[in-house]
Design a protein around this motif. Structure first.
Motif, mmCIF file in Angstrom:
data_model
loop_
_atom_site.group_PDB
_atom_site.id
_atom_site.type_symbol
_atom_site.label_atom_id
_atom_site.label_comp_id
_atom_site.label_asym_id
_atom_site.label_seq_id
_atom_site.Cartn_x
_atom_site.Cartn_y
_atom_site.Cartn_z
ATOM 1 N N ALA A 114 31.355 50.101 37.246
ATOM 2 C CA ALA A 114 32.214 50.817 38.197
ATOM 3 C C ALA A 114 31.357 51.600 39.180
ATOM 4 C CB ALA A 114 33.170 51.741 37.444
ATOM 5 N N GLY A 115 30.737 50.909 40.107
ATOM 6 C CA GLY A 115 29.924 51.562 41.126
ATOM 7 C C GLY A 115 30.676 51.675 42.429
ATOM 8 N N ALA A 116 29.939 51.710 43.526
ATOM 9 C CA ALA A 116 30.550 51.922 44.837
ATOM 10 C C ALA A 116 31.459 50.768 45.246
ATOM 11 C CB ALA A 116 29.455 52.123 45.887
ATOM 12 N N VAL A 117 31.021 49.522 45.019
ATOM 13 C CA VAL A 117 31.792 48.373 45.505
ATOM 14 C C VAL A 117 32.924 48.025 44.557
ATOM 15 C CG1 VAL A 117 31.682 45.934 46.153
ATOM 16 C CG2 VAL A 117 29.828 47.473 46.787
ATOM 17 N N PHE A 118 32.597 47.705 43.305
ATOM 18 C CA PHE A 118 33.635 47.277 42.361
ATOM 19 C C PHE A 118 34.516 48.443 41.915
ATOM 20 C CE2 PHE A 118 30.221 44.138 41.852
ATOM 21 C CZ PHE A 118 30.935 42.974 42.068
ATOM 22 N N GLY A 119 33.968 49.653 41.892
ATOM 23 C CA GLY A 119 34.727 50.808 41.450
ATOM 24 C C GLY A 119 35.422 51.533 42.580
ATOM 25 N N SER A 120 34.651 52.276 43.396
ATOM 26 C CA SER A 120 35.251 53.125 44.431
ATOM 27 C C SER A 120 36.031 52.336 45.466
ATOM 28 C CB SER A 120 34.159 53.941 45.127
ATOM 29 O OG SER A 120 33.482 54.762 44.207
ATOM 30 N N LEU A 121 35.476 51.222 45.947
ATOM 31 C CA LEU A 121 36.163 50.418 46.964
ATOM 32 C C LEU A 121 37.054 49.357 46.352
ATOM 33 C CD1 LEU A 121 33.165 49.948 49.422
ATOM 34 C CD2 LEU A 121 35.129 51.462 49.715
ATOM 35 N N GLY A 122 36.846 49.077 45.072
ATOM 36 C CA GLY A 122 37.629 48.059 44.393
ATOM 37 C C GLY A 122 38.775 48.647 43.598
ATOM 38 N N ALA A 123 38.566 48.816 42.294
ATOM 39 C CA ALA A 123 39.652 49.208 41.402
ATOM 40 C C ALA A 123 40.252 50.571 41.731
ATOM 41 C CB ALA A 123 39.157 49.188 39.956
ATOM 42 N N GLU A 124 39.444 51.520 42.197
ATOM 43 C CA GLU A 124 39.955 52.880 42.393
ATOM 44 C C GLU A 124 40.839 53.014 43.631
ATOM 45 O OE1 GLU A 124 36.809 55.726 42.240
ATOM 46 O OE2 GLU A 124 35.925 54.830 40.444
ATOM 47 N N THR A 125 40.600 52.228 44.673
ATOM 48 C CA THR A 125 41.376 52.358 45.907
ATOM 49 C C THR A 125 41.992 51.041 46.376
ATOM 50 O OG1 THR A 125 39.420 51.944 47.269
ATOM 51 C CG2 THR A 125 39.900 54.241 46.698
ATOM 52 N N ASN A 126 41.484 49.928 45.869
ATOM 53 C CA ASN A 126 41.918 48.595 46.291
ATOM 54 C C ASN A 126 41.659 48.351 47.780
ATOM 55 O OD1 ASN A 126 42.728 46.297 44.909
ATOM 56 N ND2 ASN A 126 44.865 46.477 45.545
ATOM 57 N N ALA A 127 40.687 49.056 48.354
ATOM 58 C CA ALA A 127 40.284 48.757 49.731
ATOM 59 C C ALA A 127 39.741 47.333 49.808
ATOM 60 C CB ALA A 127 39.233 49.754 50.206
ATOM 61 N N ILE A 128 39.082 46.895 48.742
ATOM 62 C CA ILE A 128 38.661 45.508 48.588
ATOM 63 C C ILE A 128 39.428 44.936 47.409
ATOM 64 C CG2 ILE A 128 36.724 43.953 48.121
ATOM 65 C CD1 ILE A 128 34.881 46.141 49.226
ATOM 66 N N LYS A 129 40.282 43.957 47.653
ATOM 67 C CA LYS A 129 41.115 43.385 46.591
ATOM 68 C C LYS A 129 40.398 42.275 45.837
ATOM 69 C CE LYS A 129 45.452 42.690 47.301
ATOM 70 N NZ LYS A 129 46.738 42.181 47.867
ATOM 71 N N LEU A 130 39.446 41.647 46.491
ATOM 72 C CA LEU A 130 38.737 40.512 45.889
ATOM 73 C C LEU A 130 37.298 40.541 46.365
ATOM 74 C CD1 LEU A 130 38.832 37.612 44.444
ATOM 75 C CD2 LEU A 130 39.164 36.724 46.759
ATOM 76 N N TYR A 131 36.374 40.317 45.433
ATOM 77 C CA TYR A 131 34.955 40.226 45.811
ATOM 78 C C TYR A 131 34.256 39.368 44.767
ATOM 79 C CZ TYR A 131 30.241 41.718 47.216
ATOM 80 O OH TYR A 131 28.929 41.758 47.641
ATOM 81 N N ARG A 132 34.021 38.105 45.124
ATOM 82 C CA ARG A 132 33.359 37.168 44.213
ATOM 83 C C ARG A 132 32.118 36.613 44.896
ATOM 84 N NH1 ARG A 132 37.994 33.640 41.006
ATOM 85 N NH2 ARG A 132 39.285 35.425 40.366
ATOM 86 N N ILE A 133 31.064 36.468 44.113
ATOM 87 C CA ILE A 133 29.769 36.104 44.692
ATOM 88 C C ILE A 133 29.276 34.805 44.055
ATOM 89 C CG2 ILE A 133 27.446 36.924 45.228
ATOM 90 C CD1 ILE A 133 28.493 39.760 44.561
ATOM 91 N N TYR A 134 28.918 33.862 44.915
ATOM 92 C CA TYR A 134 28.444 32.547 44.482
ATOM 93 C C TYR A 134 27.046 32.308 45.035
ATOM 94 C CZ TYR A 134 33.408 31.927 43.559
ATOM 95 O OH TYR A 134 34.689 32.098 43.103
#
Length: 294
Positions: A114-134
């Motif tokens: 739960a860092g800046a991208v997956f946590g703060s911008l992801g689960a905590e605010t849903n500013a980013i709904k999807l982020y998958r890396i290939y």
């Protein structure tokens, strides 16, 4: 974050601040927009102060309800555009879900930290709904598929904040740097194999090997819509000693337009200095030559 709760809070604060005697009708109208007060009414000097506490409790509940658990965030339904973009990489044997590969190599099976991208911008605010890396299996390119979550991602109304764009570039370029370094060291293929076969993960330090961002330049080419899906395509361009130069583009999946591009410089950490024993062996020709870090 809830406009109704915020309006109720403003009304309650005005009433409480002047110690107003609130009528039964006013209390009913405000209470209808808010959750029951957590603190008993009798604990307050005036009805207005009680309403302040009620409004604060309601706003707190609204903020909490906007947060998702990491599992809930990961399991959100993708829109058709995002689903098509993701399927293109999931169904292509030349690509691998590298964020999960590296998670497993660090001892985690699925849930990202739960860092800046997956946590703060992801689960905590849903500013980013999807982020998958290939990543390509040879480590030559990394692609991230990201979907923005609407107002929480905005700078100007309807447009993604430039700082969010830069954050996604920094993170995805960092993955490209790490993946390319693993490939150079001969460790990427074994990591992928252990991930796909279910073998025990090979744990490798990350920042100790991949270094950190030294500079990042982002060129904003078009407005990026706050409900859109983008692909970030990043790769290593050149190396010089401990310096690693990378570039990336952000493409709107729906239109195919490039909305931004970026270049970054990453610096690998200096290798640890040789021990006195290693120096002594090198001096008498019994060990490898001692290299001086660039």
């Amino acid at each position: 974050s809830d406009p109704v709760a915020m309006r109720a809070l403003a009304s309650a604060v005005r009433l409480g601040a002047r110690g107003a005697v609130v009528s039964r009708q006013q209390r009913g109208r405000l209470a209808s927009t808010m959750a029951p007060a957590v603190v008993p009414r009798a604990a307050f000097i005036s009805p207005g102060q009680a309403l302040v506490a009620t409004a604060l409790a309601s706003c707190g509940a609204a903020v909490v309800s906007a947060c998702l658990s990491m599992d809930q965030w990961l399991e959100q339904t993708m829109d058709p555009v995002a689903a098509t973009a993701v399927a293109a990489y999931e169904d292509d044997a030349a690509w691998v879900r590298v964020d999960q590969v590296l998670l497993k190599s660090s001892g985690q099976e699925k849930t990202p930290p739960a860092g800046a991208v997956f946590g703060s911008l992801g689960a905590e605010t849903n500013a980013i709904k999807l982020y998958r890396i290939y990543a390509k299996r040879d480590g030559s390119e990394v692609v991230a598929v990201a979907t923005f979550g609407g107002p929480a991602a905005c700078g100007h109304p309807g447009v993604v904040h430039g700082g969010l764009t830069a954050t996604l570039f920094d993170n995805t370029l960092g993955f490209a740097n790490g993946v390319s370094k693993l490939a150079e060291d001969g460790d990427l293929a074994p990591l992928i194999a252990s991930f796909e076969t279910g073998a025990a993960p090979v744990r490798k330090p990350s920042t100790g090997r991949f270094g950190f961002t030294a500079s990042l330049t982002v060129n904003y080419r078009r407005p990026c819509l706050a409900t859109g899906t983008v692909e970030l395509r990043c790769k290593l361009d050149d190396t010089s000693g401990r310096k690693r130069m990378l570039t990336g583009t952000m493409v709107d999946v729906a239109t195919g337009h490039t909305v931004a591009d970026a270049s970054a410089l990453f610096i690998l950490p200096r290798p640890p200095p040789p021990s006195l024993w290693q120096r002594a062996l090198a001096l008498v020709g019994l060990g490898p030559a001692v290299a001086v870090a660039a």
